[in-house]
Scaffold this active site. Structure first.
Site, PDB file in Angstrom:
ATOM      1  N   ILE A   1      -7.226   2.905  16.562  1.00 42.23           N
ATOM      2  CA  ILE A   1      -8.651   2.960  16.893  1.00 42.23           C
ATOM      3  C   ILE A   1      -8.899   4.089  17.890  1.00 42.23           C
ATOM      4  O   ILE A   1      -8.096   4.310  18.796  1.00 42.23           O
ATOM      5  CB  ILE A   1      -9.161   1.600  17.433  1.00 42.23           C
ATOM      6  CG1 ILE A   1     -10.671   1.497  17.337  1.00 42.23           C
ATOM      7  CG2 ILE A   1      -8.696   1.342  18.852  1.00 42.23           C
ATOM      8  CD1 ILE A   1     -11.166   1.368  15.933  1.00 42.23           C
ATOM      9  N   GLU A   2      -9.978   4.814  17.696  1.00 39.01           N
ATOM     10  CA  GLU A   2     -10.362   5.903  18.598  1.00 39.01           C
ATOM     11  C   GLU A   2     -11.142   5.290  19.756  1.00 39.01           C
ATOM     12  O   GLU A   2     -12.065   4.496  19.558  1.00 39.01           O
ATOM     13  CB  GLU A   2     -11.205   6.923  17.826  1.00 39.01           C
ATOM     14  CG  GLU A   2     -11.403   8.235  18.536  1.00 39.01           C
ATOM     15  CD  GLU A   2     -12.535   8.180  19.537  1.00 39.01           C
ATOM     16  OE1 GLU A   2     -12.370   8.780  20.609  1.00 39.01           O
ATOM     17  OE2 GLU A   2     -13.557   7.531  19.271  1.00 39.01           O
ATOM     18  N   LEU A   3     -10.765   5.640  20.992  1.00 40.27           N
ATOM     19  CA  LEU A   3     -11.268   4.948  22.174  1.00 40.27           C
ATOM     20  C   LEU A   3     -12.768   5.109  22.414  1.00 40.27           C
ATOM     21  O   LEU A   3     -13.436   4.145  22.777  1.00 40.27           O
ATOM     22  CB  LEU A   3     -10.494   5.388  23.416  1.00 40.27           C
ATOM     23  CG  LEU A   3      -9.022   4.986  23.444  1.00 40.27           C
ATOM     24  CD1 LEU A   3      -8.371   5.476  24.724  1.00 40.27           C
ATOM     25  CD2 LEU A   3      -8.865   3.491  23.289  1.00 40.27           C
TER      26      LEU A   3
ATOM     27  N   CYS B   1     -26.568 -14.721  25.700  1.00 44.09           N
ATOM     28  CA  CYS B   1     -26.484 -16.088  25.205  1.00 44.09           C
ATOM     29  C   CYS B   1     -27.601 -16.286  24.183  1.00 44.09           C
ATOM     30  O   CYS B   1     -28.768 -16.007  24.477  1.00 44.09           O
ATOM     31  CB  CYS B   1     -26.650 -17.078  26.356  1.00 44.09           C
ATOM     32  SG  CYS B   1     -26.764 -18.791  25.799  1.00 44.09           S
TER      33      CYS B   1
ATOM     34  N   HIS C   1     -19.832 -16.985  21.986  1.00 47.89           N
ATOM     35  CA  HIS C   1     -18.530 -16.420  22.362  1.00 47.89           C
ATOM     36  C   HIS C   1     -17.558 -16.412  21.186  1.00 47.89           C
ATOM     37  O   HIS C   1     -16.864 -15.421  20.949  1.00 47.89           O
ATOM     38  CB  HIS C   1     -17.914 -17.212  23.517  1.00 47.89           C
ATOM     39  CG  HIS C   1     -18.760 -17.250  24.747  1.00 47.89           C
ATOM     40  ND1 HIS C   1     -18.557 -18.171  25.751  1.00 47.89           N
ATOM     41  CD2 HIS C   1     -19.807 -16.491  25.142  1.00 47.89           C
ATOM     42  CE1 HIS C   1     -19.439 -17.983  26.711  1.00 47.89           C
ATOM     43  NE2 HIS C   1     -20.210 -16.967  26.366  1.00 47.89           N
ATOM     44  N   GLU C   2     -17.507 -17.517  20.481  1.00 41.52           N
ATOM     45  CA  GLU C   2     -16.574 -17.645  19.356  1.00 41.52           C
ATOM     46  C   GLU C   2     -16.922 -16.662  18.239  1.00 41.52           C
ATOM     47  O   GLU C   2     -16.037 -16.036  17.648  1.00 41.52           O
ATOM     48  CB  GLU C   2     -16.603 -19.082  18.813  1.00 41.52           C
ATOM     49  CG  GLU C   2     -16.222 -20.151  19.826  1.00 41.52           C
ATOM     50  CD  GLU C   2     -17.354 -20.554  20.780  1.00 41.52           C
ATOM     51  OE1 GLU C   2     -17.075 -21.408  21.642  1.00 41.52           O
ATOM     52  OE2 GLU C   2     -18.488 -20.037  20.685  1.00 41.52           O
TER      53      GLU C   2
ATOM     54  N   ASP D   1     -24.100 -12.754  29.178  1.00 41.71           N
ATOM     55  CA  ASP D   1     -22.743 -13.283  29.282  1.00 41.71           C
ATOM     56  C   ASP D   1     -21.813 -12.098  29.512  1.00 41.71           C
ATOM     57  O   ASP D   1     -21.982 -11.037  28.906  1.00 41.71           O
ATOM     58  CB  ASP D   1     -22.322 -14.006  27.997  1.00 41.71           C
ATOM     59  CG  ASP D   1     -22.924 -15.389  27.870  1.00 41.71           C
ATOM     60  OD1 ASP D   1     -23.143 -16.035  28.911  1.00 41.71           O
ATOM     61  OD2 ASP D   1     -23.159 -15.826  26.734  1.00 41.71           O
TER      62      ASP D   1
END
Length: 139
Positions: free
Chosen positions: A56-58, A34, A75-76, A41
């Protein structure tokens, strides 16, 4: 063996570029800080995308997600930043990122961000009748 977080996202060539298909990923252990309190968070991220030329490669995604562990962010902001970075790396036909943050001050926060490639239109969905659960014996 990589033991450090990284902001570098790696991709590989989509093996089936002629078809729209959905890739679904669940990332249950996302953490960041936060920016107001410095407290951690926690969130569950759900990633759904329809690739175009790249996927995407994991492992790189795991290290990328890990890079937010000690970063202060709202968060946003973090949801949209992750989405933007994935769009830059893959240029998918469609991508949606859902972040479900665990309770903080009695409030759950969910953030949903998505991107559609210009000119891409999804196929209409096909709804099929469901079958009852199958067992190896008949009653």
């Amino acid at each position: 063996m990589t033991t450090q977080p990284s902001k570098q996202l790696e991709t590989f060539e989509n093996p089936i570029q002629t078809r729209d298909y959905r890739i679904h990923m669940e990332i249950p252990e996302f953490t960041c800080l936060c920016p107001k309190t410095g407290q951690p968070d926690f969130a569950r991220l759900t990633l759904d995308y329809i690739p175009d030329k790249k996927c995407i490669e994991l492992k790189s995604l795991k290290l990328y997600i890990w890079s937010y562990r000690n970063e202060g962010t709202f968060h946003e902001a973090v949801t949209n930043q992750i989405l933007d970075d994935l769009v830059i790396a893959m240029k998918p036909r469609f991508i949606r990122l859902t972040s479900k943050f665990y309770v903080r001050g009695g409030i759950f926060t969910n953030v949903v961000a998505e991107h559609r490639k210009k000119g891409w239109h999804p196929q209409p969905p096909v709804f099929l009748e469901s079958f009852d659960e199958q067992f190896n014996t008949r009653s």
